[in-house]
Structure formats: C-alpha cells, structure tokens
Design an enzyme around this catalytic site. Structure first.
Site: not given
Ligand code: ADP
Ligand code: MG
Length: 394
Positions: A35, A198, A351, A374
């Site tokens: 990142r 999820k 991720g 997300g």
C-alpha cells in the site's frame, strides 16, 4: 471522467493527499508494504511538480483515540527510506495542532509532511464538517489516492472536498480505469468469478454482475448457499441462511438473462476446519451430512479453467477454497493459474484473493490487482463511492 493531479496546477501549492497506508503490522513491523509502494507514483509526481505535500492516512481502528499501537510511525520510517529522507512526520496526538500548522506553513516546494493517524480524531469517521474544514485549511488542493477507503464518507476521504478543489491520484485513476471501465465496457465473453466467505456482503455483487457478465462462476464459501438453494445437502459447509431465497432467485434471473451460472460439480470435503482432518472428493450433490466442503474439486477446477481460457475479460473476487491450508488450496491455485495464462484482461478485487495470487507468485501475470477490498466490491456492485464521487469531473 474524474480530474487527476495532472489536470491541476500544483506548483508551489500545499497539496493534501489522502493515502491508504493501512498496512498490516506485527509487533510494530510492517509485514506488507504494497500500500505504501502503491502511493509512491502520486507522491513522487507531486514532489517533481514542486508541490508542498501533506499526507493523510488512517491505520487500523483506533476509534477516535491517540493509541500508540496505531501510530503511523512505522509508515513514516518506511516512507523515509523510500523517499530518501525527504519526509517529516508531524506527530501529534491531535493530528492537527499549532505546531503542525506551523510546520505546514513553513514548507518548501517538493517537501513532504505526514500527519498522524487521522482516526485519532473521532470527527474523521463522523465526517464532521468542522473537522473537514480544519483539514482543508492546511492546503489549497485535495488529492484522493486512498482507494481502500473510497467507499467511506469520512472527513479526509470526502468531507474535505467540500472546501477544496479535489482530484484523484494515480492509484485511484488506475482503479477507476480497471474496475470501472472494464466492467462498464468489457470485451466479451466477460466472466466473473465470485468466491470467499463473506456471503451476505457478496450476494448483492452477484446480483449486479448478473446484468453485465456472460458467465458467472461461483466458488468458495459463496457456493454452498447456492447449492442449498438448489435443494442439495451441504453438510456442515458454510451457509448464509438468510440468503438462500435470494440465491434461488438469482439463479432464476441468470436463466432468464441468458447468463451461464456455474456452480461446483465436485468438492473437497473435510470432517473439520483443519488441515489435519481426513479429506475426500465428493460430487456436489452428494456432500455427506457430517462433512464440510472446503474447496472445489478437480472436475470443477477444470470446468472453471476452461471458461476462463475462453474469456476476454475476467473479474475475480474471493478465493474458491480455504487456500490458506495446503489441503484446500488446489481450486484457488487452478483458478489463479487459469487467469495467469488467459488471454483476457484480468482484474482481481478482494484482499484475500490478492493475497492468494501473491502467495502463488502469479501477481505479475494479472492485468490489475485492486488495492481495495470493500471498496472494490462496492465499485463492482455499481455503487457510487463517496471518495470518488466528490472529485471534480473533467
Ligand atoms: P476477499 O478478501 O478476496 O474478498 P473473502 O474475505 O470474502 O475474500 O473470503 C476469503 C476467505 O474465504 C478465505 O480466508 C478463505 O479461506 C475463505 N473460504 C473460501 N472458501 C471457503 C469455504 N468453502 N469454506 C469456508 N471458508 C472459505
Ligand atoms: Mg477478505
């Protein structure tokens, strides 16, 4: 089209850049600096262009308190290595105070200052207008390059843009190009692969993708809610009870839209969620009651790989099995290899999917790996992201 740093004159200006330096830490050490590396193109461009650069980021969830373990100090240290010392860490538990303001006022062209974790202030996540204004007063231009938080309307990701001209950095520009444009105007056949655990979060994405793709491949924890909706026994496999009906209606919708929806035809089952458990391969409609399916089976891998090989565009979100464990990684490896070898434009969001691809050493073979979990999901779902919507249009 959103304006980028290239569409605005930054020379001599104080430019506030929201980055996503939310890096994983272990004992205060950064375990993956992707990142930080991803933010460098924008920062370096601004240095070369003679801007005075003020960097903002969050790290973890300090919930509005200045907690030492969430300090951006490790990020400051890494940035200092990468920028060869050309950075000052303006460390204040309040993020902005008189000292910080004085440091900012005294900046020279090409200088870089990093402020402390923006979430040390609870106003940040409240998107408090007063705090947004205070942030804005530090500069003359706002650059958002934090794709990972672009789906959040916070002071430093969206609120600040009410007070300053706002443009995107190169990272957000790239994410818009690959996630947005690829999905909006895909070369066909367009294949989407949805997996991961999820389920409730991802079913809305499946719904939205149905209207765009030619082939929708379902794997991972997602799959068992669909198999259950088909009336199969799924044993102790992961299930989202509340989504069974929705799964059933999505399968119908796929039918009526002429979208080919592929579910596992065989699965790797285990007696418990462990690499030590006894494993076996079963047909998807013959999962024994006492077992749980933790990966797609070899026939399914071959079937999925075949569709991927024929595709021109592939979007992948969510591992198709518990790839973290040796016994259940084959399916995800097969999908990753198929993408690596495909002629298609390949875009990966999520991720864990990104981690899987990196673990297999295949990251370089993909067209684009999104930095936002997300955020990439919401973007694929077709939602407006506040951190992008607030930027100026061309
Ligand atoms: P991403 O981060 O790529 O969006 P998710 O966070 O939704 O993906 O899910 C990733 C997790 O899903 C992985 O940790 C993986 O172990 C888990 N998973 C995949 N398949 C299964 C399965 N059949 N049963 C339980 N967990 C699974
Ligand atoms: Mg995940």
């Amino acid at each position: 089209m959103k304006k980028t740093v290239k569409d605005i004159d930054v020379k001599g200006k104080h430019v506030i850049v929201r980055c996503d330096f939310n890096v994983p830490l272990e004992d205060g050490m950064i375990t993956d600096d992707i990142r930080i590396l991803s933010a460098l193109p924008t920062i370096k461009y601004l240095i070369d262009a003679g801007a005075k650069i003020i960097l903002l980021s969050h790290l973890g969830r300090p919930k509005g308190e200045a907690k030492k373990e969430f300090s951006l100090q490790p990020v400051a240290d890494r940035l200092s290595e990468l920028l060869e010392g050309n950075i000052t860490f303006a460390q204040s538990p309040e993020v902005i105070d008189d000292n910080v303001k004085a440091s900012v006022a005294g900046m020279k062209e090409g200088e870089v200052i990093l402020l402390e974790n923006i979430r040390f202030r609870k106003e940040e996540t409240d998107n408090d207008p007063e705090f947004s204004k205070q942030l804005a007063e530090l500069g003359e231009i706002f650059v958002n390059d934090a794709f990972g938080t672009a789906h959040r309307a916070h002071s430093s990701t969206a609120g600040i843009a009410d007070y300053l001209p706002a443009v995107s950095g190169f990272l957000i520009e790239k994410e818009i190009k690959f996630l947005g444009n690829t999905v909006a105007d895909p070369a066909r056949p367009f294949v989407a692969i949805m997996g991961g655990s999820k389920v409730a979060d991802k079913i809305p994405v499946v719904k939205s993708l149905l209207t765009k793709v030619d082939i929708l491949i379902i794997g991972g924890g997602m799959a068992y809610t669909f198999l259950k909706a088909k009336g199969y026994e799924i044993g102790a496999s992961i299930l989202d009870d509340k989504s069974i009906e929705l799964a059933a209606s999505l399968m119908k919708e796929a039918d009526s839209l002429g979208v080919k929806m592929l579910l596992p035809v065989d699965v790797v089952c285990a007696s418990e969620f462990s690499n030590e458990a006894a494993v076996g391969v079963y047909d998807a409609d013959k999962i024994p009651k006492e077992l749980m399916a933790l990966d797609i089976g070899p026939a399914t891998s071959a079937l999925y790989a075949d569709e991927i090989a024929k595709a021109e565009t592939v979007v992948w979100n969510g591992p198709v099995g518990v790839f973290e464990m040796e016994n259940y990684k084959q399916g995800t490896l097969a999908v990753a290899k198929a993408l690596a070898e495909a002629k298609a434009v390949t875009v990966i969001g999520g991720g864990d999917s990104a981690a899987a691809v990196a673990q297999f050493g295949l990251a370089e073979k993909m067209t684009h790996i999104s930095t936002g979990g997300g955020a990439s999901l919401e973007y694929l779902e077709g939602k407006q992201l506040p951190g992008i919507a607030c930027l100026m249009d061309i």
